[in-house]
Design an enzyme around this catalytic site. Structure first.
Site, mmCIF file in Angstrom:
data_model
loop_
_atom_site.group_PDB
_atom_site.id
_atom_site.type_symbol
_atom_site.label_atom_id
_atom_site.label_comp_id
_atom_site.label_asym_id
_atom_site.label_seq_id
_atom_site.Cartn_x
_atom_site.Cartn_y
_atom_site.Cartn_z
ATOM 1 N N GLU A 50 14.635 -55.168 -6.296
ATOM 2 C CA GLU A 50 14.523 -56.304 -7.211
ATOM 3 C C GLU A 50 13.524 -57.318 -6.663
ATOM 4 O O GLU A 50 13.692 -57.818 -5.551
ATOM 5 C CB GLU A 50 15.897 -56.956 -7.392
ATOM 6 C CG GLU A 50 16.943 -56.015 -7.980
ATOM 7 C CD GLU A 50 18.361 -56.523 -7.772
ATOM 8 O OE1 GLU A 50 18.526 -57.722 -7.489
ATOM 9 O OE2 GLU A 50 19.292 -55.706 -7.880
ATOM 10 N N ALA A 76 20.130 -53.387 -10.660
ATOM 11 C CA ALA A 76 21.122 -52.312 -10.705
ATOM 12 C C ALA A 76 21.166 -51.684 -9.315
ATOM 13 O O ALA A 76 20.414 -50.749 -9.026
ATOM 14 C CB ALA A 76 20.758 -51.277 -11.771
ATOM 15 N N GLU A 77 22.043 -52.231 -8.474
ATOM 16 C CA GLU A 77 22.041 -51.825 -7.067
ATOM 17 C C GLU A 77 22.380 -50.350 -6.876
ATOM 18 O O GLU A 77 21.798 -49.671 -6.027
ATOM 19 C CB GLU A 77 23.000 -52.712 -6.265
ATOM 20 C CG GLU A 77 22.517 -54.133 -6.048
ATOM 21 C CD GLU A 77 22.714 -55.041 -7.259
ATOM 22 O OE1 GLU A 77 22.188 -56.174 -7.251
ATOM 23 O OE2 GLU A 77 23.390 -54.603 -8.220
ATOM 24 N N GLN A 97 18.613 -57.183 -2.459
ATOM 25 C CA GLN A 97 18.108 -58.537 -2.293
ATOM 26 C C GLN A 97 19.001 -59.411 -1.418
ATOM 27 O O GLN A 97 18.523 -60.164 -0.569
ATOM 28 C CB GLN A 97 17.937 -59.168 -3.674
ATOM 29 C CG GLN A 97 17.036 -60.362 -3.702
ATOM 30 C CD GLN A 97 16.691 -60.721 -5.146
ATOM 31 O OE1 GLN A 97 17.437 -61.444 -5.800
ATOM 32 N NE2 GLN A 97 15.577 -60.202 -5.642
ATOM 33 N N HIS A 129 25.791 -65.745 -1.180
ATOM 34 C CA HIS A 129 24.472 -65.619 -0.558
ATOM 35 C C HIS A 129 24.543 -65.824 0.949
ATOM 36 O O HIS A 129 23.502 -66.017 1.587
ATOM 37 C CB HIS A 129 23.494 -66.643 -1.152
ATOM 38 C CG HIS A 129 23.226 -66.452 -2.611
ATOM 39 N ND1 HIS A 129 24.060 -66.936 -3.590
ATOM 40 C CD2 HIS A 129 22.229 -65.789 -3.259
ATOM 41 C CE1 HIS A 129 23.590 -66.601 -4.780
ATOM 42 N NE2 HIS A 129 22.481 -65.907 -4.609
#
Length: 702
Positions: free
Chosen positions: A388, A430-431, A453, A501
């Site tokens: 991504e 879409a991992e 990411q 995160h």
């Protein structure tokens, strides 16, 4: 005629009654179907006699499967099958003996060496990728396989087949794969073997509207053909039409074949518990093993005596094979860990222990990662980089006007501009698809370097990592491999990263056999470990701490284009004699600061700080030598304390080095909670320098 609009496609009938197949080919098709069914029956009998350990049949699917194989090109096209595809595998070239060797779990089982359940087909020679049990994971492997084919053999008209039951189309990987193949017009053929039941759940409870063909009608460029999968000739015509569409370069196709399932899902299931007698009788009436030979006889394509001869020859062959196979040797117990990792390239070896040839100004860790990727991409043309936002700009023509992105943290900035969009490209969010596609690419000999990411978003890809990527080599007995690199930004100490995160969680991956896990703390190590990861022959999870990307203290001049660091070799950051601190990642610097404060306060004491760098494998010999010298050990990491990475090392030290300890093994880590948003909350949750200093002083005073 087939179209791609919202109207379900019907196969042309009566244009060529037998679709170019002659008498011998049709009789061969029946022999394959009969062999498949009788192998199922033989396995059922062996399971009931407790002479094999599991059985799942392809009964009822023989017509569509045999037709598919005969309409495609074995050892030319590529095949991602699922566990009901016995007839398809037979028609591609897997022998009955290979199948029965797998049933008994023999060492001579060519698919897995006795490691996989029966009906998990695998053959590099036949281009049948190693199959697994999780439903739907194979769709994404097929996408990556087709992408690799387009990259490696752009002149070829090969296609990639992926098969499934209708139940697995409920999985997210199915829809992610459809999006990817339609976006890129990839040469992928889906064959949906729809027998109306996902174990006990009927199709109307699985699929909205009860019909998959209608549900996928909005995908652009996807040819859809719906056919009677119990009818061999209708199935053959459907596959022929779909294959021609794909080979002409138009994009993907889907053949939705309605089948029957006259047997239960497996011997662990009893369909009488959820199917009525009328349903079961209707399914039996549609059985292709009964109806296809009747058709051949009625068309004068096979005599009654030929039918009986084929049935007798099949039974005799299977009986003879069974007698041999039941005497086959089981796998040696000593082989349990064989092929967990590559037998050809050892990333822990001295081959990867090179000296840096430093030149130029000190560079940040993120700049070293970028340069190392560029150097390795120049060295190996089969490296592709994707994820991504990793590209500079997906609309390549705009690069004349925009600077380009190159990743959220700029780690891949400029690489698309340098190597082009074929080798550096963005993917949908879409991992699972990112990881699944990398598996398919790896199977063709490419070296995918994909990016997740943020570590916090890796979990949708966990099944692709744990159930697929990490065990491809082991489960196929070294028939296949998956040397992909997964780059992941990880960690906190960011202020404002919060729950999604800032997390760590590397211990969930160091627990996976077959996966290498590394975690550099500085620019020099990032370069050396990343280069080793790329040149490694195993899957590698490469963890990059976000806070360390641009720290001034961990910079380094570039060590050269061949600098590598072996996995499993820790670095003594600071020598000492009275306490060992074992750590990695962001807490290396905090441990150094803590040791400096301690030595200023207690000048008679010295602390040894070891950066593990490589978490799986880890440097047990280096740990042992340090603990035997200092007799005290503190393990520090950013991940949560309970059940964390340090627990394994602490347990091993206590178990193997107890006589050398003058104090209990201690740990400092994050609180057993999530990382909070407010800086004060984050500081309280994550381990700080003063936490390390306090616990180190306690051990020194013990």
């Amino acid at each position: 005629m087939a179209t791609t609009d919202s109207t379900a496609v019907s196969v042309r009938q009566n244009v060529d009654r037998y679709h170019g197949l002659d008498r011998d080919q049709l009789q061969r098709a029946f022999r394959l179907m009969q062999t498949s069914r009788r192998l199922d029956d033989r396995e059922v009998m062996l399971k009931r006699q407790n002479r094999i350990f599991f059985q799942i049949s392809g009964a009822g699917h023989e017509a569509i499967q045999t037709a598919t194989a005969l309409a495609l090109r074995p050892s030319y096209d590529w095949f991602h099958l699922y566990y009901r595809d016995r007839a398809l595998a037979l028609a591609l070239g897997v022998t009955p003996e290979m199948m029965l060797l797998q049933s008994v779990g023999a060492a001579a089982d060519t698919a897995s060496g006795g490691r996989q359940m029966p009906s998990h087909w695998s053959s590099p020679e036949l281009h049948i990728f190693t199959g697994s049990s999780p439903t739907g994971t194979q769709f994404l492997h097929a996408v990556g396989c087709a992408e690799a084919g387009r990259y490696l053999r752009p002149e070829s008209d090969e296609l990639t087949l992926v098969t499934t039951g209708e139940g697995a189309t409920s999985e997210g990987e199915f829809w992610e794969s459809l999006n990817a193949v339609c976006l890129n017009r990839l040469p992928v053929l889906y064959v949906i073997e729809d027998n109306g039941y996902a174990i006990s759940v009927p199709v109307e409870k699985q699929t909205a509207g009860g019909n998959l063909s209608r549900l996928v009608s909005g995908f652009p460029g996807l040819l859809r053909i719906e056919c009677d999968g119990n009818d061999f000739l209708a199935s053959y015509a459907a596959i022929q039409e779909a294959a021609a569409y794909i080979r002409a370069g138009h994009g993907p196709a889907m053949v939705h074949a309605h089948c029957t399932r006259p047997y239960s899902h497996s011997l662990s299931d009893d369909e009488r518990l959820y199917k009525t007698k009328a349903e079961r009788e209707a399914e039996a009436a549609n059985d292709p093993i009964i109806n296809f030979p009747r058709f051949l006889i009625s068309e004068n394509l096979m005599e009654e005596v030929t039918y009986k001869r084929i049935c007798h020859e099949v039974d005799l062959e299977i009986a003879e094979i069974t007698e041999r196979v039941l005497k086959a040797e089981p796998p040696a117990k000593s082989s349990a860990c064989l092929y967990l990792y590559s037998p050809d390239i050892d990333p822990t070896s001295e081959q990867f222990d090179t000296d840096p040839q430093c030149a130029g100004e000190p560079r940040t860790m993120v700049d070293e990662i970028n340069l190392t990727l560029a150097e390795e991409m120049s060295r190996n043309p089969n490296i592709v980089l994707f994820g991504e936002d990793v590209a500079d700009c997906s609309r390549e023509e705009n690069l004349r006007e925009v600077k380009g992105k190159g990743g959220v943290f700029k780690a891949t900035f400029g690489l698309q501009a340098k190597f082009g969009s074929r080798r550096v490209f963005n993917t949908p969010i879409a991992e699972a698809a990112i990881l699944g596609r990398s598996i398919g690419m790896s199977s063709r000999g490419m070296k995918p370097v994909c990016e997740i990411q943020f570590f916090d978003y890796i979990w949708p890809a966990m099944m692709q990592i744990r159930d697929e990527m990490a065990n491809v080599r082991w489960r196929s007995y070294n028939g296949w491999k998956c040397p992909a690199v997964i780059r992941v930004a990880i960690g906190g100490y960011l202020n404002g990263g919060a729950v999604y995160h800032s997390q760590c969680g590397e211990v969930a991956f160091t627990h996976i056999p077959g996966l290498r896990v590394v975690f550099p703390s500085n620019a020099l190590d990032a370069c050396g470990l990343l280069r080793t990861a790329i040149r490694c022959d195993d899957p590698v999870l490469f963890l990059e701490h976000k806070r360390l990307y641009r720290e001034p203290y961990n910079r380094s001049p570039h060590p050269g284009s061949d600098f590598t660091i072996p996995f499993g070799k820790a670095r003594v950051v600071k020598p000492g004699h009275h306490l060992t601190i074992l750590t990695y990642g962001m807490t290396v610097q905090k441990s150094l600061l803590a040791s400096t404060f301690i030595e200023q306060k207690h000048p008679e004491k010295s602390v040894e700080v070891i950066d593990l760098r490589s978490l799986a494998p880890y440097d047990w010999e280096g740990i042992r030598q340090s603990v035997e010298k200092t007799n005290r050990v503190l393990i520090v990491h950013e991940d949560c304390l309970s059940f964390g990475y340090g627990a394994e090392i602490a347990a091993r030290i206590a178990g193997e080095l107890f006589e050398h300890l003058d104090a209990p093994v201690a740990r400092v880590a994050a609180l057993d909670t999530w990382v909070g948003y407010h800086p004060d909350l984050e500081d309280e949750i994550l381990p700080q320098t003063e936490d390390i200093q306090r616990e180190a002083e306690r051990l020194l005073a013990y």
